[in-house]
Design an enzyme around this catalytic site. Structure first.
Site, PDB file in Angstrom:
ATOM      1  N   ARG A 198       0.854  -1.183   0.000  1.00  0.00           N
ATOM      2  CA  ARG A 198       0.000   0.000   0.000  1.00  0.00           C
ATOM      3  C   ARG A 198       0.896   1.241   0.000  1.00  0.00           C
ATOM      4  O   ARG A 198       2.017   1.208   0.496  1.00  0.00           O
ATOM      5  CB  ARG A 198      -0.918   0.002   1.224  1.00  0.00           C
ATOM      6  CG  ARG A 198      -1.873  -1.187   1.271  1.00  0.00           C
ATOM      7  CD  ARG A 198      -2.676  -1.227   2.555  1.00  0.00           C
ATOM      8  NE  ARG A 198      -3.590  -2.351   2.575  1.00  0.00           N
ATOM      9  CZ  ARG A 198      -3.272  -3.575   2.996  1.00  0.00           C
ATOM     10  NH1 ARG A 198      -2.039  -3.811   3.441  1.00  0.00           N
ATOM     11  NH2 ARG A 198      -4.152  -4.557   2.980  1.00  0.00           N
ATOM     12  N   LYS A 221      -2.088  -3.027   7.648  1.00  0.00           N
ATOM     13  CA  LYS A 221      -3.517  -3.050   7.944  1.00  0.00           C
ATOM     14  C   LYS A 221      -3.877  -4.236   8.835  1.00  0.00           C
ATOM     15  O   LYS A 221      -4.746  -4.139   9.691  1.00  0.00           O
ATOM     16  CB  LYS A 221      -4.306  -3.110   6.634  1.00  0.00           C
ATOM     17  CG  LYS A 221      -5.795  -2.901   6.796  1.00  0.00           C
ATOM     18  CD  LYS A 221      -6.461  -2.834   5.433  1.00  0.00           C
ATOM     19  CE  LYS A 221      -7.967  -2.622   5.576  1.00  0.00           C
ATOM     20  NZ  LYS A 221      -8.624  -2.555   4.243  1.00  0.00           N
ATOM     21  N   HIS A 277      -3.960   2.983  -5.073  1.00  0.00           N
ATOM     22  CA  HIS A 277      -4.208   1.548  -4.890  1.00  0.00           C
ATOM     23  C   HIS A 277      -4.109   0.798  -6.218  1.00  0.00           C
ATOM     24  O   HIS A 277      -3.935  -0.419  -6.235  1.00  0.00           O
ATOM     25  CB  HIS A 277      -5.584   1.326  -4.265  1.00  0.00           C
ATOM     26  CG  HIS A 277      -5.614   0.190  -3.286  1.00  0.00           C
ATOM     27  ND1 HIS A 277      -4.848   0.168  -2.135  1.00  0.00           N
ATOM     28  CD2 HIS A 277      -6.297  -0.978  -3.295  1.00  0.00           C
ATOM     29  CE1 HIS A 277      -5.073  -0.945  -1.481  1.00  0.00           C
ATOM     30  NE2 HIS A 277      -5.944  -1.666  -2.159  1.00  0.00           N
ATOM     31  N   ARG A 280      -1.029  -1.320  -6.375  1.00  0.00           N
ATOM     32  CA  ARG A 280      -1.123  -2.622  -5.692  1.00  0.00           C
ATOM     33  C   ARG A 280      -1.880  -3.614  -6.569  1.00  0.00           C
ATOM     34  O   ARG A 280      -1.467  -4.770  -6.713  1.00  0.00           O
ATOM     35  CB  ARG A 280      -1.820  -2.423  -4.349  1.00  0.00           C
ATOM     36  CG  ARG A 280      -1.989  -3.672  -3.483  1.00  0.00           C
ATOM     37  CD  ARG A 280      -2.476  -3.233  -2.114  1.00  0.00           C
ATOM     38  NE  ARG A 280      -3.005  -4.296  -1.275  1.00  0.00           N
ATOM     39  CZ  ARG A 280      -2.275  -5.029  -0.436  1.00  0.00           C
ATOM     40  NH1 ARG A 280      -0.964  -4.826  -0.372  1.00  0.00           N
ATOM     41  NH2 ARG A 280      -2.823  -5.952   0.318  1.00  0.00           N
ATOM     42  N   HIS A 303      -2.806 -10.508   2.840  1.00  0.00           N
ATOM     43  CA  HIS A 303      -4.238 -10.732   3.021  1.00  0.00           C
ATOM     44  C   HIS A 303      -4.483 -11.774   4.107  1.00  0.00           C
ATOM     45  O   HIS A 303      -3.909 -12.863   4.066  1.00  0.00           O
ATOM     46  CB  HIS A 303      -4.882 -11.225   1.718  1.00  0.00           C
ATOM     47  CG  HIS A 303      -5.024 -10.165   0.687  1.00  0.00           C
ATOM     48  ND1 HIS A 303      -5.167 -10.432  -0.672  1.00  0.00           N
ATOM     49  CD2 HIS A 303      -5.062  -8.809   0.790  1.00  0.00           C
ATOM     50  CE1 HIS A 303      -5.276  -9.304  -1.332  1.00  0.00           C
ATOM     51  NE2 HIS A 303      -5.213  -8.310  -0.477  1.00  0.00           N
ATOM     52  N   TYR A 312      -8.008 -12.144  -7.943  1.00  0.00           N
ATOM     53  CA  TYR A 312      -7.082 -12.068  -9.070  1.00  0.00           C
ATOM     54  C   TYR A 312      -6.933 -13.415  -9.791  1.00  0.00           C
ATOM     55  O   TYR A 312      -6.237 -13.487 -10.805  1.00  0.00           O
ATOM     56  CB  TYR A 312      -5.696 -11.628  -8.575  1.00  0.00           C
ATOM     57  CG  TYR A 312      -5.698 -10.311  -7.835  1.00  0.00           C
ATOM     58  CD1 TYR A 312      -5.728  -9.102  -8.523  1.00  0.00           C
ATOM     59  CD2 TYR A 312      -5.676 -10.266  -6.449  1.00  0.00           C
ATOM     60  CE1 TYR A 312      -5.731  -7.886  -7.851  1.00  0.00           C
ATOM     61  CE2 TYR A 312      -5.679  -9.055  -5.762  1.00  0.00           C
ATOM     62  CZ  TYR A 312      -5.705  -7.875  -6.473  1.00  0.00           C
ATOM     63  OH  TYR A 312      -5.714  -6.678  -5.798  1.00  0.00           O
TER      64      TYR A 312
END
Length: 330
Positions: A198, A221, A277, A280, A303, A312
């Site tokens: 990020r 995050k 973003h 990313r 994640h 993806y």
């Protein structure tokens, strides 16, 4: 609330408590039967009764949630501000009396008109408010389920995530190289494209986070560190750029404004809300298109849920390729 004998020798129950259904019933053969009915009735309606007694405002519950849980979240303060704004929009009602109808009416107002927000944005707000009630119930601060938690989220049409082609990436980097005075802009953009980080993670890097050809991202995050290797040539350029800095020194200056101006100088038409973003998404998309492993990508991106990374998967060269050979016309 009483259990009394009747003239025929049987027993009668009368329950008349504020916040509970008023009940009178007779004909119980014994006092014990009448008392058992009384206890069962009170137990059945106890939660509703205690909910009616809870007069705390919505803002009071939000502050309790923040103290007990929200303060530990990476975006806790941002959520708190959004929640308090929602409470203000609702005119700060008694939290236990907030109804599903009130919430749905609020959703209509927020998603219509000139200043309307998107349904996706509202779903985020919905999730924040539902989480307040769910978390406080789990902590036994409240003992009831809010109707807000029962309202369905708005279904959003799923779309493919946008990403930059190699030609678009080259155009962006050329704009940065040619016009950006802030040298940090080029390095931060490169790190995002090379690691899938990020923007904030890259922009706030410290010298100590570069080591042995790798970058370790902190304060992510998910609140977990993750380490990603870099191309040796680029890593050496980073070390030269950071050579004079101490371990706790930041590598880069703030450069988000410089990046935005660089984008405006190109022909790129980026999706709303994806100014940085998109870098990313571009890393992840090219990673999969070139045959990268989804599990590896999950670890690189940090994640917590594999379902986030699976967005993806359709870009993989062999994704559902059996559709070509196993269809009825093959």
């Amino acid at each position: 609330m009483t259990v009394k004998p009747e003239s025929d020798g049987k027993w009668r129950v009368q329950i008349d408590r504020k916040g509970m259904p008023r009940t009178r019933r007779g004909g119980f053969a014994t006092k014990e039967d009448a008392e058992l009915f009384e206890r069962e009735h009170l137990a059945e309606h106890r939660i509703q009764y205690e909910q009616n007694l809870d007069k705390r405002s919505l803002k009071e519950l939000i502050e309790a949630w923040f103290m007990y849980h929200g303060i530990n979240l990476a975006d806790g303060e941002r959520r708190r501000r959004a929640l308090l704004q929602m409470a203000t929009d609702f005119k700060n009602p008694v939290a236990s009396q907030l109804t599903a109808e009130q919430f749905v009416q609020y959703r209509f107002r927020k998603t219509q008109g000139e200043d309307a927000i998107t349904f996706k944005t509202f779903n985020n707000l919905h999730g924040y408010l539902a989480a307040v009630f769910n978390r406080l119930k789990k902590l036994k601060v409240i003992n009831y389920n809010s109707p807000v938690c029962e309202v369905d989220f708005v279904k959003i049409q799923e779309r493919q995530l946008s990403y930059l082609s190699r030609a678009q990436i080259d155009e962006l980097l050329q704009s940065i190289t040619s016009y950006c005075v802030n040298l940090s802009t080029w390095y931060v953009t490169q790190i995002c494209l090379r690691t899938g980080s990020r923007w904030s993670e890259a922009e706030k890097l410290k010298r100590k986070q570069l080591h042995n050809g790798r970058i370790t991202f902190e304060f992510t995050k998910s609140k977990k560190t993750r380490t990603v290797p870099l191309d040796p040539t680029f890593y050496r350029a980073l070390e030269i750029f950071a050579d004079y800095k101490n371990p706790e020194d930041r590598l880069f200056d703030n450069c988000i404004g410089s990046f935005r101006r660089a984008v405006k100088r190109t022909d790129l038409n980026l999706p709303r809300g994806q100014m940085t973003h998109i870098l990313r998404h571009s890393f992840a998309s090219h990673f999969v298109m070139h045959g990268g492993n989804i599990i590896s990508l999950q670890k690189i991106l940090g994640h917590a849920d594999i379902n986030m990374t699976m967005r993806y998967a359709h870009l993989a060269p062999d994704h559902l390729k059996d559709a070509v050979t196993l269809n009825p016309l093959a």
